[in-house]
Design an enzyme around this catalytic site. Sequence first.
Site, PDB file in Angstrom:
ATOM      1  N   GLY A  33       1.203  17.580  81.008  1.00 56.14           N
ATOM      2  CA  GLY A  33       1.293  18.951  81.496  1.00 56.14           C
ATOM      3  C   GLY A  33       0.519  19.900  80.612  1.00 56.14           C
ATOM      4  O   GLY A  33      -0.279  19.466  79.772  1.00 56.14           O
ATOM      5  N   ASN A  34       0.715  21.201  80.787  1.00 55.29           N
ATOM      6  CA  ASN A  34       0.032  22.195  79.951  1.00 55.29           C
ATOM      7  C   ASN A  34       0.914  23.424  79.781  1.00 55.29           C
ATOM      8  O   ASN A  34       2.008  23.499  80.336  1.00 55.29           O
ATOM      9  CB  ASN A  34      -1.342  22.540  80.538  1.00 55.29           C
ATOM     10  CG  ASN A  34      -1.241  23.155  81.916  1.00 55.29           C
ATOM     11  OD1 ASN A  34      -0.695  24.230  82.091  1.00 55.29           O
ATOM     12  ND2 ASN A  34      -1.733  22.427  82.925  1.00 55.29           N
ATOM     13  N   ARG A  35       0.454  24.381  78.991  1.00 57.93           N
ATOM     14  CA  ARG A  35       1.273  25.529  78.589  1.00 57.93           C
ATOM     15  C   ARG A  35       1.238  26.712  79.550  1.00 57.93           C
ATOM     16  O   ARG A  35       1.717  27.782  79.214  1.00 57.93           O
ATOM     17  CB  ARG A  35       0.815  26.031  77.212  1.00 57.93           C
ATOM     18  CG  ARG A  35       1.097  25.083  76.083  1.00 57.93           C
ATOM     19  CD  ARG A  35       0.776  25.736  74.761  1.00 57.93           C
ATOM     20  NE  ARG A  35       0.790  24.783  73.671  1.00 57.93           N
ATOM     21  CZ  ARG A  35       1.909  24.354  73.074  1.00 57.93           C
ATOM     22  NH1 ARG A  35       3.079  24.836  73.448  1.00 57.93           N
ATOM     23  NH2 ARG A  35       1.838  23.476  72.103  1.00 57.93           N
TER      24      ARG A  35
END
Length: 226
Positions: A33-35
């Site tokens: 995933g990512n922020r």
Amino acid sequence: FVTQATKPILKDKKVLISAGGTREQIDPVRFIGNRSSGKMGIALANEAANAGAEVTLVVGQITVLLPTHPQIKIIHIESTNDLFKTISNEFTQTDILIMAAAVADFEPETVATQKIKKSADNDEFLLKLKKTPDILKTVGATKKDQLVVGFAAETQGLLANAQKKLIKKNADLIIANNVATPGIGFASDDNQVTLLERDQDPKQLPKMTKNELAAHLIKLIATKIN
Ligand code: CTP
Ligand code: CA
């Protein structure tokens, strides 16, 4: 929500917005995933809806509440490939596409059907990734009279890299931000961006909240579509 557009500058326009981060599955319990928080895309959706548009908001992973505006239809997606299918399906009935989602550039080459176990005789684990489709580039290439807007997240060479994205993705507007600067960009409430439009000099905007930036962008987009 404070930065309500007072005039229906996007009345009856169909606006397709992606927001949040994608998740690429590794096995039944893990993902890449990512922020991304989804704040920028959601602010744009609210602003467009307040300006009279019919908004379709395609959301991945977000850390904030979903909008509840009656003119915002929400579609949930998980992976880049899900997002690609949804955006491709919706694009033909859209006047304006805004890709604010943080899309994974790579996904696992294979998804394990069972949870991956650690083994006693191996201290490392290699995960092989393959490229995901570039949604904005693929959909942008099929553009007729739609307006196509993208973001460019950079840590170096902001203007040169963002300019390449404007051309490569056949976009009308790229909103470039330096994600290496603390307090702007990913997950923060503020943003400081430079706008790149076709055949125009880059315009650097002052630091402002994502809601203020959304209001600024919707006004600009309205002048470009009408
Ligand atoms: N984007 C997309 N599909 C992808 C990757 C990105 O549609 N597979 C969109 C993003 O939503 C954004 C724009 O393309 O609007 C630019 O994303 P960015 O990550 O900055 O650029 P990339 O083209 O992915 O290049 P790189 O990450 O290598 O800088
Ligand atoms: Ca990328």
